[in-house]
Design a protein around this motif. Structure first.
Motif, PDB file in Angstrom:
ATOM      1  N   LYS A  31      70.520  35.879  27.498  1.00  7.11           N
ATOM      2  CA  LYS A  31      71.000  35.880  26.114  1.00  7.11           C
ATOM      3  C   LYS A  31      71.888  37.071  25.794  1.00  7.11           C
ATOM      4  O   LYS A  31      72.597  37.060  24.791  1.00  7.11           O
ATOM      5  N   PHE A  32      71.817  38.116  26.620  1.00  3.53           N
ATOM      6  CA  PHE A  32      72.508  39.361  26.304  1.00  3.53           C
ATOM      7  C   PHE A  32      73.451  39.728  27.431  1.00  3.53           C
ATOM      8  O   PHE A  32      73.022  40.010  28.552  1.00  3.53           O
ATOM      9  N   ILE A  33      74.745  39.721  27.141  1.00  3.41           N
ATOM     10  CA  ILE A  33      75.772  39.963  28.153  1.00  3.41           C
ATOM     11  C   ILE A  33      76.517  41.249  27.809  1.00  3.41           C
ATOM     12  O   ILE A  33      76.978  41.427  26.675  1.00  3.41           O
ATOM     13  N   ALA A  34      76.626  42.125  28.782  1.00  4.00           N
ATOM     14  CA  ALA A  34      77.341  43.381  28.593  1.00  4.00           C
ATOM     15  C   ALA A  34      78.714  43.312  29.246  1.00  4.00           C
ATOM     16  O   ALA A  34      78.868  42.747  30.329  1.00  4.00           O
ATOM     17  N   ILE A  35      79.703  43.888  28.552  1.00  2.36           N
ATOM     18  CA  ILE A  35      81.029  44.082  29.126  1.00  2.36           C
ATOM     19  C   ILE A  35      81.248  45.580  29.208  1.00  2.36           C
ATOM     20  O   ILE A  35      81.406  46.259  28.191  1.00  2.36           O
ATOM     21  N   LYS A  36      81.212  46.121  30.406  1.00  6.68           N
ATOM     22  CA  LYS A  36      81.314  47.572  30.617  1.00  6.68           C
ATOM     23  C   LYS A  36      82.747  47.950  30.950  1.00  6.68           C
ATOM     24  O   LYS A  36      83.379  47.344  31.819  1.00  6.68           O
ATOM     25  N   SER A  37      83.260  48.933  30.249  1.00  8.57           N
ATOM     26  CA  SER A  37      84.605  49.415  30.528  1.00  8.57           C
ATOM     27  C   SER A  37      84.681  49.967  31.946  1.00  8.57           C
ATOM     28  O   SER A  37      83.796  50.723  32.377  1.00  8.57           O
ATOM     29  N   PRO A  38      85.716  49.614  32.701  1.00 11.16           N
ATOM     30  CA  PRO A  38      85.843  50.134  34.064  1.00 11.16           C
ATOM     31  C   PRO A  38      86.126  51.628  34.102  1.00 11.16           C
ATOM     32  O   PRO A  38      85.913  52.278  35.131  1.00 11.16           O
ATOM     33  N   THR A  39      86.593  52.177  32.996  1.00 14.67           N
ATOM     34  CA  THR A  39      86.947  53.600  32.955  1.00 14.67           C
ATOM     35  C   THR A  39      86.005  54.430  32.096  1.00 14.67           C
ATOM     36  O   THR A  39      86.096  55.655  32.085  1.00 14.67           O
ATOM     37  N   GLY A  40      85.120  53.773  31.364  1.00 15.63           N
ATOM     38  CA  GLY A  40      84.279  54.478  30.401  1.00 15.63           C
ATOM     39  C   GLY A  40      84.888  54.543  29.020  1.00 15.63           C
ATOM     40  O   GLY A  40      84.230  54.971  28.074  1.00 15.63           O
ATOM     41  N   LEU A  41      86.129  54.113  28.889  1.00 12.45           N
ATOM     42  CA  LEU A  41      86.807  54.081  27.591  1.00 12.45           C
ATOM     43  C   LEU A  41      86.795  52.655  27.058  1.00 12.45           C
ATOM     44  O   LEU A  41      87.258  51.722  27.731  1.00 12.45           O
ATOM     45  N   MET A  42      86.285  52.465  25.846  1.00 13.52           N
ATOM     46  CA  MET A  42      86.199  51.141  25.251  1.00 13.52           C
ATOM     47  C   MET A  42      87.582  50.480  25.171  1.00 13.52           C
ATOM     48  O   MET A  42      87.722  49.266  25.349  1.00 13.52           O
ATOM     49  N   ALA A  43      88.603  51.279  24.929  1.00 11.57           N
ATOM     50  CA  ALA A  43      89.959  50.746  24.774  1.00 11.57           C
ATOM     51  C   ALA A  43      90.478  50.085  26.040  1.00 11.57           C
ATOM     52  O   ALA A  43      91.440  49.309  25.986  1.00 11.57           O
ATOM     53  N   ASP A  44      89.848  50.371  27.191  1.00 10.13           N
ATOM     54  CA  ASP A  44      90.328  49.820  28.452  1.00 10.13           C
ATOM     55  C   ASP A  44      89.687  48.483  28.804  1.00 10.13           C
ATOM     56  O   ASP A  44      89.864  47.976  29.923  1.00 10.13           O
ATOM     57  N   ILE A  45      88.933  47.898  27.870  1.00 12.54           N
ATOM     58  CA  ILE A  45      88.417  46.541  28.065  1.00 12.54           C
ATOM     59  C   ILE A  45      89.473  45.561  27.553  1.00 12.54           C
ATOM     60  O   ILE A  45      89.776  45.553  26.363  1.00 12.54           O
ATOM     61  N   PRO A  46      90.048  44.726  28.408  1.00  5.70           N
ATOM     62  CA  PRO A  46      91.076  43.779  27.951  1.00  5.70           C
ATOM     63  C   PRO A  46      90.463  42.689  27.069  1.00  5.70           C
ATOM     64  O   PRO A  46      89.349  42.213  27.359  1.00  5.70           O
ATOM     65  N   PRO A  47      91.164  42.255  26.013  1.00  5.16           N
ATOM     66  CA  PRO A  47      90.669  41.126  25.208  1.00  5.16           C
ATOM     67  C   PRO A  47      90.396  39.883  26.056  1.00  5.16           C
ATOM     68  O   PRO A  47      89.476  39.123  25.766  1.00  5.16           O
ATOM     69  N   ALA A  48      91.175  39.692  27.111  1.00  2.00           N
ATOM     70  CA  ALA A  48      90.966  38.530  27.988  1.00  2.00           C
ATOM     71  C   ALA A  48      89.585  38.561  28.631  1.00  2.00           C
ATOM     72  O   ALA A  48      88.959  37.514  28.832  1.00  2.00           O
ATOM     73  N   THR A  49      89.090  39.761  28.940  1.00  2.00           N
ATOM     74  CA  THR A  49      87.750  39.888  29.524  1.00  2.00           C
ATOM     75  C   THR A  49      86.682  39.498  28.511  1.00  2.00           C
ATOM     76  O   THR A  49      85.696  38.831  28.845  1.00  2.00           O
ATOM     77  N   VAL A  50      86.883  39.906  27.272  1.00  3.34           N
ATOM     78  CA  VAL A  50      85.950  39.526  26.206  1.00  3.34           C
ATOM     79  C   VAL A  50      85.911  38.012  26.051  1.00  3.34           C
ATOM     80  O   VAL A  50      84.842  37.399  26.010  1.00  3.34           O
ATOM     81  N   LEU A  51      87.075  37.403  25.992  1.00  5.65           N
ATOM     82  CA  LEU A  51      87.158  35.953  25.802  1.00  5.65           C
ATOM     83  C   LEU A  51      86.586  35.197  26.990  1.00  5.65           C
ATOM     84  O   LEU A  51      85.949  34.153  26.827  1.00  5.65           O
ATOM     85  N   GLU A  52      86.785  35.741  28.176  1.00  2.00           N
ATOM     86  CA  GLU A  52      86.216  35.105  29.380  1.00  2.00           C
ATOM     87  C   GLU A  52      84.714  34.991  29.275  1.00  2.00           C
ATOM     88  O   GLU A  52      84.109  33.957  29.597  1.00  2.00           O
ATOM     89  N   LYS A  53      84.070  36.073  28.802  1.00  4.70           N
ATOM     90  CA  LYS A  53      82.615  36.051  28.650  1.00  4.70           C
ATOM     91  C   LYS A  53      82.195  35.088  27.535  1.00  4.70           C
ATOM     92  O   LYS A  53      81.164  34.419  27.653  1.00  4.70           O
ATOM     93  N   VAL A  54      83.001  35.001  26.471  1.00  4.51           N
ATOM     94  CA  VAL A  54      82.687  34.064  25.385  1.00  4.51           C
ATOM     95  C   VAL A  54      82.711  32.638  25.912  1.00  4.51           C
ATOM     96  O   VAL A  54      81.804  31.836  25.657  1.00  4.51           O
ATOM     97  N   TRP A  55      83.752  32.289  26.662  1.00  4.02           N
ATOM     98  CA  TRP A  55      83.865  30.901  27.146  1.00  4.02           C
ATOM     99  C   TRP A  55      82.804  30.603  28.195  1.00  4.02           C
ATOM    100  O   TRP A  55      82.290  29.489  28.271  1.00  4.02           O
ATOM    101  N   GLN A  56      82.445  31.588  28.998  1.00  6.74           N
ATOM    102  CA  GLN A  56      81.383  31.373  29.977  1.00  6.74           C
ATOM    103  C   GLN A  56      80.057  31.116  29.304  1.00  6.74           C
ATOM    104  O   GLN A  56      79.245  30.335  29.787  1.00  6.74           O
ATOM    105  N   GLY A  57      79.841  31.805  28.139  1.00  6.37           N
ATOM    106  CA  GLY A  57      78.584  31.629  27.427  1.00  6.37           C
ATOM    107  C   GLY A  57      78.483  30.278  26.787  1.00  6.37           C
ATOM    108  O   GLY A  57      77.390  29.800  26.526  1.00  6.37           O
TER     109      GLY A  57
END
Length: 312
Positions: free
Chosen positions: A286-312
């Motif tokens: 039920k709980f999915i984490a998207i971890k920044s590869p650099t430690g900076l939140m800004a470095d998470i691409p929107p496409a990665t967020v959407l990928e997890k949404v569609w997978q869910g």
């Protein structure tokens, strides 16, 4: 049995401590459990089912001897049988020793010399389970404690009315929380990109954004770019919990609302910067984490967020 818990930290930390308090309440059915926490964290206990009274003390402030003396006196006056703390700070543990409470439970650390029931602090696990380990100091089995909140009925009623106002009571909704400080917030433009893409692909699933004082830049940008975006304005933590409980999916940053979603068992996708997801989310589909590869939140691409949404 009278118990006092000293729990420094923000609202998220208080929520993570709830299972420990709930297990204490179950073990000592007639016990009184009071909590001492930061002034800004007191609001968390609106959704606690086990705490009798909340006292505030600014653990982070440069407190005078008089401030510490007042707190010690207040605790002494209540004649507690047990004290428990999540803090490893030597001065917090010294404070408990000075209160004269007979049973003082805490983690092994700098201040444990002032405690008489000491438990190893295992930080390689979900934080709620780590805090629950403190109960071993009282001989209580703390394995896999229940994660639960007690949302007041007026707040549940408010959420029902809010869903009607927003027109999402029949359709369901995706709930977005984009607040946080500099280290835990996601850039406004990237939220906008992700939300616009989602709406294009799923136009029949409403997106509701939580408006709070710390995310008004996001709200202004969304309102200008998406004039019909839905906003909700919960003004206390009970209302916030109730609107989260009704969501099909919570999309958020690492935050106190994320912890509410976890305890409410709402499907959640959470964005993480430097923090380790394994310590702040329990293992669950039920709980999915998207971890920044650099430690900076800004470095998470929107496409990665959407990928997890569609997978869910």
């Amino acid at each position: 049995m009278r118990i006092v818990a000293l729990v420094p930290g923000g609202i998220g930390e208080q929520i993570l401590f709830f299972p420990t308090l709930d297990n204490l309440k179950r073990k000592y059915n007639t016990s009184t459990i009071d909590v001492v926490c930061e002034p800004s964290s007191k609001a968390a206990y609106r959704v606690s089912k086990s705490v009798s009274e909340v006292k505030v003390f600014d653990f982070k402030d440069r407190n005078s001897m008089a401030d510490w003396g007042n707190l010690i006196g207040t605790i002494r006056d209540r004649e507690y049988d047990v004290a428990i703390t999540s803090s490893q700070s030597w001065y917090t543990c010294l404070l408990l020793w000075l209160t004269g409470i007979g049973t003082r439970v805490g983690f092994k650390g700098n201040g444990s010399m002032f405690l008489n029931r000491v438990v190893p602090r295992n930080e390689e696990q979900y934080a709620a389970y780590m805090y629950s380990d403190l109960l071993q100091g009282l001989g209580i089995n703390s394995t896999n404690p229940e994660l639960a909140l007690n949302v007041p009925k007026p707040d549940i009623d408010w959420a029902s009315s809010e869903q009607l106002r927003l027109g999402v009571n029949d359709t369901g909704y995706i709930l977005v929380y984009g607040g946080g400080d500099v280290d835990t917030s996601y850039p406004v433009k990237k939220w906008l990109s992700a939300i616009k893409d989602f709406r294009e692909k799923q136009p029949d699933m409403p997106v509701v954004v939580i408006s709070q004082p710390d995310n008004q830049d996001l709200m202004r940008t969304l309102s200008e770019a998406i004039p019909d975006i839905k906003e909700t304005f919960p003004d206390n933590i009970g209302k916030l919990a109730a609107i989260i409980a009704g969501a099909n999916l919570m999309l958020c940053t690492n935050s106190a609302p994320m912890q509410l979603a976890v305890f409410l068992q709402t499907y959640t996708i959470a964005l993480f910067g430097l923090a380790q997801p394994s310590k702040l989310l329990p293992k669950s589909d039920k709980f999915i984490a998207i971890k920044s590869p650099t430690g900076l939140m800004a470095d998470i691409p929107p496409a990665t967020v959407l990928e997890k949404v569609w997978q869910g």
